[in-house]
Motif scaffolding. Structure first.
Motif, short mmCIF file in Angstrom:
data_model
loop_
_atom_site.label_atom_id
_atom_site.label_comp_id
_atom_site.label_asym_id
_atom_site.label_seq_id
_atom_site.Cartn_x
_atom_site.Cartn_y
_atom_site.Cartn_z
N GLU A 138 0.82 -1.21 0.00
CA GLU A 138 0.00 0.00 0.00
C GLU A 138 0.85 1.27 0.00
OE1 GLU A 138 -3.52 -0.19 2.45
OE2 GLU A 138 -3.47 -2.37 2.43
N ARG A 298 -15.17 3.76 1.17
CA ARG A 298 -14.11 4.19 2.11
C ARG A 298 -13.54 5.51 1.59
NH1 ARG A 298 -9.32 -0.09 2.59
NH2 ARG A 298 -10.50 -0.94 4.32
N HIS A 301 -10.29 5.70 -1.05
CA HIS A 301 -10.15 4.26 -1.32
C HIS A 301 -9.23 3.99 -2.52
CE1 HIS A 301 -12.69 0.29 -1.48
NE2 HIS A 301 -11.41 0.08 -1.30
N TYR A 358 -19.84 0.64 10.76
CA TYR A 358 -20.83 0.28 9.75
C TYR A 358 -22.22 0.82 10.07
CZ TYR A 358 -17.22 -2.88 8.03
OH TYR A 358 -16.04 -3.39 7.54
P1 TYD Z 1 -9.11 -4.72 3.82
O1 TYD Z 1 -9.27 -6.18 4.10
O2 TYD Z 1 -9.47 -3.74 4.87
O3 TYD Z 1 -7.60 -4.53 3.33
P2 TYD Z 1 -6.89 -3.21 2.67
O4 TYD Z 1 -7.76 -2.04 2.80
O5 TYD Z 1 -5.66 -3.10 3.50
O6 TYD Z 1 -6.60 -3.60 1.24
O7 TYD Z 1 -9.98 -4.38 2.54
C1 TYD Z 1 -9.78 -5.05 1.31
C2 TYD Z 1 -10.71 -4.43 0.28
O8 TYD Z 1 -12.06 -4.72 0.65
C3 TYD Z 1 -10.61 -2.90 0.22
O9 TYD Z 1 -10.75 -2.50 -1.15
C4 TYD Z 1 -11.80 -2.43 1.03
C5 TYD Z 1 -12.83 -3.54 0.83
N1 TYD Z 1 -13.77 -3.77 1.96
C6 TYD Z 1 -15.15 -3.79 1.73
O10 TYD Z 1 -15.62 -3.61 0.59
N2 TYD Z 1 -15.97 -4.02 2.80
C7 TYD Z 1 -15.49 -4.22 4.06
O11 TYD Z 1 -16.31 -4.39 5.01
C8 TYD Z 1 -14.08 -4.21 4.27
C9 TYD Z 1 -13.50 -4.44 5.63
C10 TYD Z 1 -13.25 -4.00 3.18
#
Ligand code: TYD
Ligand code: NAD
Length: 365
Positions: A138, A298, A301, A358
């Motif tokens: 990242e 997010r 994102h 959430y």
């Molecule tokens: P995550 O497992 O938090 O890892 P990172 O952000 O370090 O890559 O998230 C992986 C992907 O999944 C990221 O694009 C955000 C998405 N995500 C969701 O869509 N819903 C969720 O509830 C979470 C935790 C992550």
């Protein structure tokens, strides 16, 4: 006998690493696990090794100078394998300063204490010592959707979240110790891991846990962000290899060449859960794509991550071994067999966390 100081060994990757290393090397190595036991650290992950004579646990904060200095005083450490960090992007958006404290200042303290223990009066370092810093892809930022774009070791750092910015800072410090003092080090920048013992704040265990409970599956934005998923044991093997054979001063990218959109991951989890649950299991009726709910994205994102692991393959011979569907199946089976583990960590504070993250997130589809 080689002595490993593993920081963050009670977390997801750290506990997998300790299992892997003790399984591979048995009593020919010694492991000291230094962990503060934050919400993400869980000694239940290490129940089966806790009584081994060559495994020791020290509850300490990596920011605590006296405590870390004491560990280096008590043990002749050959390798630091530095996992300890705040690791979740969503939490970093809510509480950035904690990430700076642990990930940046904590790493600075680990470096200082290791340097103090390993440096000789002439400024060189004792033979056979090395600091292996475990980092993330990242730090490189976000890639366009172009399938030929990858992160290489030479890709400039361009972190976007407080989490990735704090990891990038810690990587820079580790490199600076090498360039300034000749400090023996390696950095690994790895893609997203999945597997046993992962805390259900991260995508894969969160979706498994929610689906089994018949709860909604919150997919951020359009669900088409791409991550490059690697089975955690493959990552552990890469770290061991870099620790053994990596050339001091070098960085190695670690990744599975396994890029998937988030929505594909969620659908695969649903399919494999349905295959693995028996027809008379009452949870099976809940597990379907009807649970998928698109929610507000997010902040900041990153769109796509994709690692080029060419260097670690060519120079050290590493390749990922676990195919994605097989890895997801093993992970799901592990969660089935450890429902008590999941229950323990999702009781209490986890409910408040879930509500905070959430509870007020807008549903968009
Ligand atoms: P995550 O497992 O938090 O890892 P990172 O952000 O370090 O890559 O998230 C992986 C992907 O999944 C990221 O694009 C955000 C998405 N995500 C969701 O869509 N819903 C969720 O509830 C979470 C935790 C992550
Ligand atoms: P995790 O959150 O599951 O575990 C972190 C561990 O560090 C916990 O045991 C926690 O108690 C401990 N810790 C936190 N703050 C501490 C402090 N101040 N002092 C001592 N211990 C402390 O994290 P993880 O997913 O196992 O990640 C481990 C490392 O690997 C992190 O450095 C992360 O940046 C990196 N990484 C993770 C992934 C991934 O997909 N999970 C991918 C690439 C790199």
């Amino acid at each position: 006998m080689k002595t490993y100081l593993v920081t963050g060994g009670a977390g997801f990757i750290g506990s997998n690493f300790i299992h892997y290393m003790l399984g591979k090397y048995g009593d020919s190595i010694e492991i000291i696990n230094v962990d503060k036991l934050t919400y993400a650290g869980n000694l239940e992950n290490l129940k089966d090794v806790e009584n081994l004579p060559n495994y020791h646990f020290v509850k300490a904060d990596i920011c605590d100078k006296d405590a870390i200095r004491a560990v280096f005083h008590d043990y002749d450490v050959d390798r630091v394998i530095h996992f300890a960090a705040e690791s979740h992007v969503d939490r970093s958006i809510r509480e950035p300063e904690l990430f700076v404290k642990t990930n940046v200042l904590g790493t600075a303290n680990m470096l200082n204490c290791a340097k103090e223990a390993w440096e000789l009066p002439d400024g060189s370092f004792r033979e056979g010592k090395k600091f292996c810093h475990v980092s993330t892809d990242e730090v490189y930022g976000s890639l366009p959707e172009d399938p030929d774009a990858y992160f290489y070791e030479t890709t400039p750092y361009q972190p976007h979240s407080p989490y990735s910015a704090s990891k990038a800072s810690s990587d820079m410090l580790v490199k600076a110790y090498h360039d300034t003092y000749g400090f023996p080090m390696n950095i690994t920048n790895c893609s997203n891991n999945y597997g046993p013992y992962q805390f259900p704040e991260k995508l894969i265990p969160l979706m498994i846990n929610n689906a089994l409970a018949g709860r909604k599956l919150p997919v951020y934005g359009d669900g088409r962000n791409v991550r490059d998923w690697l089975y955690v044991e493959d990552h552990c093997k890469a770290i061991d290899l870099v620790s053994e054979k990596g050339i001091s001063g070098e960085t190695y990218n670690v990744g599975g060449h396994n890029e998937k959109q988030n929505i594909e991951i969620v659908k695969t989890i649903i399919e494999v859960l349905r295959e693995e649950l028996s027809d008379d299991d009452p949870r099976k009726a809940n597990v379907s794509e009807d649970l998928i709910e698109y929610v507000e994205d997010r902040k900041g994102h990153d769109r796509r991550y994709a690692i080029a692991p060419d260097k670690i393959h060519k120079e050290l011979g590493w390749l990922p071994e676990t195919m994605f569907r097989e890895g997801i199946r093993m992970t799901i089976k592990w969660y089935f067999d450890h429902m008590d583990w999941m229950e323990h960590i999702t009781s209490g504070n986890y409910q408040q966390y879930y509500e905070k993250m959430y509870g007020d997130r807008k549903v968009i589809g």
